[in-house]
Design an enzyme around this catalytic site. Structure first.
Site, PDB file in Angstrom:
ATOM      1  N   GLY A  26       0.924  -0.968  -0.040  1.00  0.00           N
ATOM      2  CA  GLY A  26      -0.037   0.233  -0.204  1.00  0.00           C
ATOM      3  C   GLY A  26       0.717   1.647   0.253  1.00  0.00           C
ATOM      4  N   GLN A  28       1.897   2.848   2.397  1.00  0.00           N
ATOM      5  CA  GLN A  28       3.353   2.874   3.053  1.00  0.00           C
ATOM      6  C   GLN A  28       4.160   2.256   3.073  1.00  0.00           C
ATOM      7  OE1 GLN A  28       5.833   4.465   5.832  1.00  0.00           O
ATOM      8  NE2 GLN A  28       3.505   5.495   6.221  1.00  0.00           N
ATOM      9  N   HIS A 108       2.670   0.135  13.459  1.00  0.00           N
ATOM     10  CA  HIS A 108       1.936   0.494  14.301  1.00  0.00           C
ATOM     11  C   HIS A 108       1.682  -0.503  15.189  1.00  0.00           C
ATOM     12  CE1 HIS A 108      -1.790   2.260  15.897  1.00  0.00           C
ATOM     13  NE2 HIS A 108      -2.664   1.595  15.760  1.00  0.00           N
ATOM     14  N   GLU A 195      -6.560   9.710  17.209  1.00  0.00           N
ATOM     15  CA  GLU A 195      -7.515   9.534  16.036  1.00  0.00           C
ATOM     16  C   GLU A 195      -8.948   9.730  17.133  1.00  0.00           C
ATOM     17  OE1 GLU A 195      -4.552   6.019  13.566  1.00  0.00           O
ATOM     18  OE2 GLU A 195      -6.584   5.465  15.006  1.00  0.00           O
ATOM     19  N   GLU A 231     -11.565  26.259   5.698  1.00  0.00           N
ATOM     20  CA  GLU A 231     -10.345  27.616   6.134  1.00  0.00           C
ATOM     21  C   GLU A 231     -10.309  26.605   6.848  1.00  0.00           C
ATOM     22  OE1 GLU A 231     -11.381  31.662   6.600  1.00  0.00           O
ATOM     23  OE2 GLU A 231     -12.743  31.193   4.659  1.00  0.00           O
ATOM     24  N   SER A 252      -5.139  37.037  12.293  1.00  0.00           N
ATOM     25  CA  SER A 252      -5.735  38.891  12.337  1.00  0.00           C
ATOM     26  C   SER A 252      -4.996  38.562  13.950  1.00  0.00           C
ATOM     27  CB  SER A 252      -6.859  39.269  11.794  1.00  0.00           C
ATOM     28  OG  SER A 252      -7.970  38.250  12.683  1.00  0.00           O
TER      29      SER A 252
END
Length: 331
Positions: A26, A28, A108, A195, A231, A252
């Site tokens: 895959g 990875q 993992h 996660e 955003e 800002s």
């Protein structure tokens, strides 16, 4: 402070004469395989015939074989299939070939942490976990850089597990950036928590809650979508590049003031207690048992929830708006 290893701490000669099998080609798996090969390591790839990944492996110059054949031939076996199929692949195809002195590798720790895979005591078991997607692991390697990795030793049968692990990390480029020492427990528990509470679960629900609040108050869905979802990338990019403090000084003053005076009204003490409970469920194995059961039953509940979530209004609005932004189209 965590111990961090670099290129100078790793020796590729440790892998000389050894064959590394990568089970699963895959995103990875492909990146690690290519990086290993480009570092002069003898690599054998395992992938299922008839799949896109199988064809990609052939296009990349590998001759994909079965997991059983790869495990039989290799000295070091890296398991990079999805978490929920690793135990099955290991039990059916890999375990019988993990003879004394070999090494079993993960990126993992789920299946070791929750004892879905119980390796023989005669082998080394370690983790090298790049902290970035496979495509980035490959790109940074090609640029002469690297993606930071985690290293964890679960079993040191040979007495050389750490040396082998660091050599592996160096071969995929991770030691250029730094390899941080951890444990299987710490990596797995923090990964699942991140996660669930923040990166996926927390962010998804926060976005949807913000969208619903604006739409229910009478604002146009399209405007709400831009403000609470579109955003978001601008902010997360700034946080990744500069940290939270740097982000606050890049927006800002109005946005910054709203951040420091209103954020805690959303993430309250009640939210933090919910996070504590979530972490306890991960550490106790409750989440793992639930996910394992879900997979043994064909993921029916999982798929039903996904389908329901796919029908949310924010998804329909997003599909339409993204058509206005050709630069976001997948290439």
């Amino acid at each position: 402070m965590a111990k961090i290893y670099y290129d100078k701490d790793a020796d590729l000669n440790v892998l000389k004469g050894k064959k590394v099998a990568v089970i699963g080609y895959g995103i990875q798996g492909r990146s690690q395989s290519l990086n290993l090969r480009d570092s002069g390591i003898d690599v054998i790839v395992s992938e299922l015939p008839g799949t896109k990944n199988y064809e990609q492996a052939k296009a990349d110059g590998f001759n994909p074989v079965s997991a059983e054949e790869a495990a039989k031939e290799a000295d070091i076996v890296q398991v990079l299939t999805e978490d929920h199929v690793q135990a099955k692949v290991y039990k059916e195809s890999i375990a019988k070939h993990m003879t004394k002195g070999k090494a079993l590798v993960f990126s993992h720790g789920f299946n070791i942490r929750f004892k879905q895979i119980k390796p023989t005591k005669k082998i080394d078991v370690f983790m090298i976990a790049p902290k970035g997607p496979g495509a980035l692991v490959r790109r940074m390697y090609e640029e002469g850089k690297g993606v930071p990795c985690l290293v964890a030793i679960y079993q040191d049968a040979t007495g050389n597990a750490l040396k082998i692990a660091l050599a592996y990390a160096k071969a995929i480029g991770g030691a250029r950036a730094g390899v941080i020492e951890t444990t299987f427990d710490e990596e797995t528990e923090t990964d699942l928590f991140g996660e669930q509470a923040v990166l996926c679960g927390g962010v998804s629900e926060l976005i949807k809650a913000g969208f619903d609040t604006l739409v229910n108050a009478g604002y146009q869905p399209e405007i709400a979508y831009f403000e609470v979802l579109h955003e978001l990338k601008l902010i997360t990019d700034l946080i990744q590049e500069k940290g939270i403090s740097g982000m606050r000084r890049s927006v800002s003053n109005t946005a910054c003031y709203g951040d420091v005076t209103r954020g805690k009204k959303i993430i309250t003490e009640r939210t933090r207690k919910a996070m504590d409970k979530m972490l306890k469920e991960i550490r106790s194995g409750k989440f793992a048992r639930e996910w394992i059961k879900e997979n043994t039953e064909g993921q029916k509940n999982f798929r039903a929830i996904l389908a329901k979530e796919d029908g949310d209004k924010i998804e329909k609005v997003g599909q339409d708006l993204r058509k206005m932004m050709p630069w976001m189209e997948k290439k």
